[in-house]
Scaffold this active site. Structure first.
Site, mmCIF file in Angstrom:
data_model
loop_
_atom_site.group_PDB
_atom_site.id
_atom_site.type_symbol
_atom_site.label_atom_id
_atom_site.label_comp_id
_atom_site.label_asym_id
_atom_site.label_seq_id
_atom_site.Cartn_x
_atom_site.Cartn_y
_atom_site.Cartn_z
ATOM 1 N N LYS A 112 44.564 33.298 35.113
ATOM 2 C CA LYS A 112 46.010 33.176 35.153
ATOM 3 C C LYS A 112 46.210 31.867 34.286
ATOM 4 C CE LYS A 112 47.253 36.652 38.474
ATOM 5 N NZ LYS A 112 45.946 37.141 38.864
HETATM 6 C C1 LIG Z 1 45.577 38.582 38.772
HETATM 7 C C2 LIG Z 1 44.255 38.914 38.721
HETATM 8 C C3 LIG Z 1 43.962 40.367 38.303
HETATM 9 C C4 LIG Z 1 44.915 41.190 38.032
HETATM 10 O O1 LIG Z 1 45.655 41.081 36.662
HETATM 11 P P1 LIG Z 1 46.829 41.650 36.437
HETATM 12 O O2 LIG Z 1 47.598 41.067 35.283
HETATM 13 O O3 LIG Z 1 47.647 41.581 37.553
HETATM 14 O O4 LIG Z 1 46.726 43.139 36.208
HETATM 15 C C5 LIG Z 1 42.540 40.408 37.981
HETATM 16 N N1 LIG Z 1 41.412 39.478 38.429
HETATM 17 C C6 LIG Z 1 41.827 38.409 38.894
HETATM 18 C C7 LIG Z 1 40.786 37.448 39.014
HETATM 19 C C8 LIG Z 1 43.139 37.809 38.962
HETATM 20 O O5 LIG Z 1 43.416 36.678 39.435
#
Ligand SMILES: *Cc1c(COP(=O)(O)O)cnc(C)c1O
Length: 461
Positions: A112
């Protein structure tokens, strides 16, 4: 470049407006009116370029005149300067045709950061030009909150408040939110669970007087700016494995569908992606939908890959919009049906989704076994989310190189990783003192007016 809503009736916006607005006024999500494409030569020219140069080429066609070329280059440079790896998103080989894309070298050790760090810079630049200020409020069950805090800490014109359920996030996640010392960062531990935090944030957005008063803004996963920033690493990784002259496939640990949707955009832009594979844990609404054509809510069950524990997947609406031939009224109708539990996707739209996405679901036992096996057989310690991806990817290995997205660092989920592998994943050296830094947090009752009072009192208007 103009942006339109997936539900067809909200105002058409510029990139800047779509980014600052987040959710469209008709309840939909913003998308570019047309998806720009890159030529084979433009993609081939990315070979050997820095992540930042590739980021500029990929994102530039989407931002219109929101930023000048020089300014946009500068924002990209600042966004990724704090990453702990010069490649930003390095590729590691696991097996002859299986690669791991490490997306965890940012400040909070999860993918993120790629989107949030850039969003922070873009918000700052847009706000300092207009002289406005905003209050970012978000609820988190862990990863998103720390990524938002890292992105906005110390920036002028922005206060960031993150609500998290007191006692219910991991120690690493809590410390990442409570140890930044900047005065515009406010970590709020709410006496409630994650749903209470999320409901409080929603209520604040629906309280129009409060919303106007504190200039509320959101940066949740439906923000178009976040999706856009994630398109870049599909290009950088594919090119390093021979694109555009050679196809690649991706497997993506999926929750809200933002990350894999960015892969779809990369494909539409001209990147030769063969398969886009959705990997889910036992909260498998997306896998069931792709198997049956029926999108139906079930309760959320907690897993060892908590960032994928979702009941509905907010960005899936964007894929539906394309599946329905960009018919906003059809999407709005299905979303109305979702309120009463679910909907059946029409035959044509379902066929498009099946042609575009493959999927797989992984149990808790399989996730743990994958962590253990990958350490033994490949020498790599995976976080539980990444293990879900790796397990699904294995079912699809073939002659096309497979890239599995490693969405978080194993040290972020030390208990699950240790239980599965017997090994405690150490934090990277640049964060080794996380457990020694002083914490700063405000505990607040699970009560809307108490939360609003804290926010009003703290903002630096
Ligand atoms: C947010 C997240 C996901 C999922 O990603 P999306 O874009 O919501 O599908 C997967 N793994 C981790 C570690 C995350 O923080």
């Amino acid at each position: 470049m103009r942006y339109i809503s997936t539900r067809g009736t909200a105002p058409v916006l510029t990139f800047e407006q779509a980014m600052l607005t987040g959710l469209a006024r008709d309840g939909g999500l913003y998308l570019p009116e047309t998806i720009p494409t890159l030529t084979k030569d433009q993609i081939a020219a990315m070979a050997g370029q820095s992540y930042e140069e590739i980021a500029f080429t990929v994102m530039r066609p989407f931002i219109g005149d929101t930023f000048s070329d020089d300014q946009f280059r500068d924002l990209i440079a600042k966004a990724y300067a704090g990453f702990g790896h010069d490649a930003r998103a390095p590729l590691v080989q696991l097996a002859p045709n299986h690669f791991l894309l490490e997306l965890f070298h940012g400040p909070t050790l999860a993918f993120k950061d790629f989107a949030m760090q850039l969003i922070g810079q873009m918000f700052q630049a847009a706000l300092s030009r207009s002289g406005d200020r905003v209050t970012i409020v978000g609820a988190t069950s862990g990863d998103t909150g720390s990524a938002a805090i890292e992105a906005f800490r110390g920036l002028d014109n922005v206060d960031v408040f993150i609500l998290f359920p007191h006692g219910r996030v991991s120690e690493v996640q809590r410390r990442q939110m409570t140890t930044p010392s900047e005065s515009n960062v406010h970590a709020l531990a709410v006496d409630g669970d994650f749903d209470d935090c999320q409901a409080a944030v929603k209520d604040m957005f629906n309280d129009f007087a409060f919303r106007e008063d504190v200039k509320l803004a959101g940066v949740n996963s439906i923000n178009w700016g976040r999706v856009l920033a994630q398109v870049v690493y599909y290009f950088s990784s594919a090119v390093s494995l021979g694109a555009p002259h050679r196809e690649v496939s991706f497997t993506v640990p999926t929750g809200n569908f933002g990350d894999i949707f960015a892969g779809y955009i990369a494909q539409q832009m001209g990147l030769p992606i063969k398969d886009l594979i959705v990997a889910t844990n036992r909260n498998d609404i997306l896998h069931r939908t792709l198997e049956t054509g029926s999108y139906t809510k079930e309760g959320v069950e907690p897993t060892i890959s908590p960032s994928m524990d979702i009941q509905v997947s907010s960005n899936f609406e964007r894929a539906l919009f394309y599946a329905y031939g960009q018919d906003g009224a059809a999407v709005a109708g299905q979303m109305e049906d979702l309120k009463s539990g679910g909907f059946q996707i029409s035959q044509g739209a379902y066929q498009m989704l099946k042609d575009t996405f493959k999927s797989g679901r992984v149990s808790e036992d399989e996730t743990s076994a994958t962590i253990k096996n990958y350490l033994a057989q490949h020498g790599e310690l995976l976080c539980p989310h990444t293990a879900v991806g790796a397990h699904v990817a294995e079912m699809h290995l073939g002659t096309t190189p497979m890239i599995t997205l490693a969405t978080a660092h194993p040290a972020k989920f030390p208990d699950a990783v240790k239980a599965a592998s017997g090994i405690a994943a150490p934090l990277p050296p640049r964060m080794a003192d996380l457990y020694d830094r002083p914490e700063r947090v405000t505990r607040v009752a699970n009560d809307l007016s108490a939360l609003q009072a804290v926010i009003k009192e703290r903002i630096t208007l």
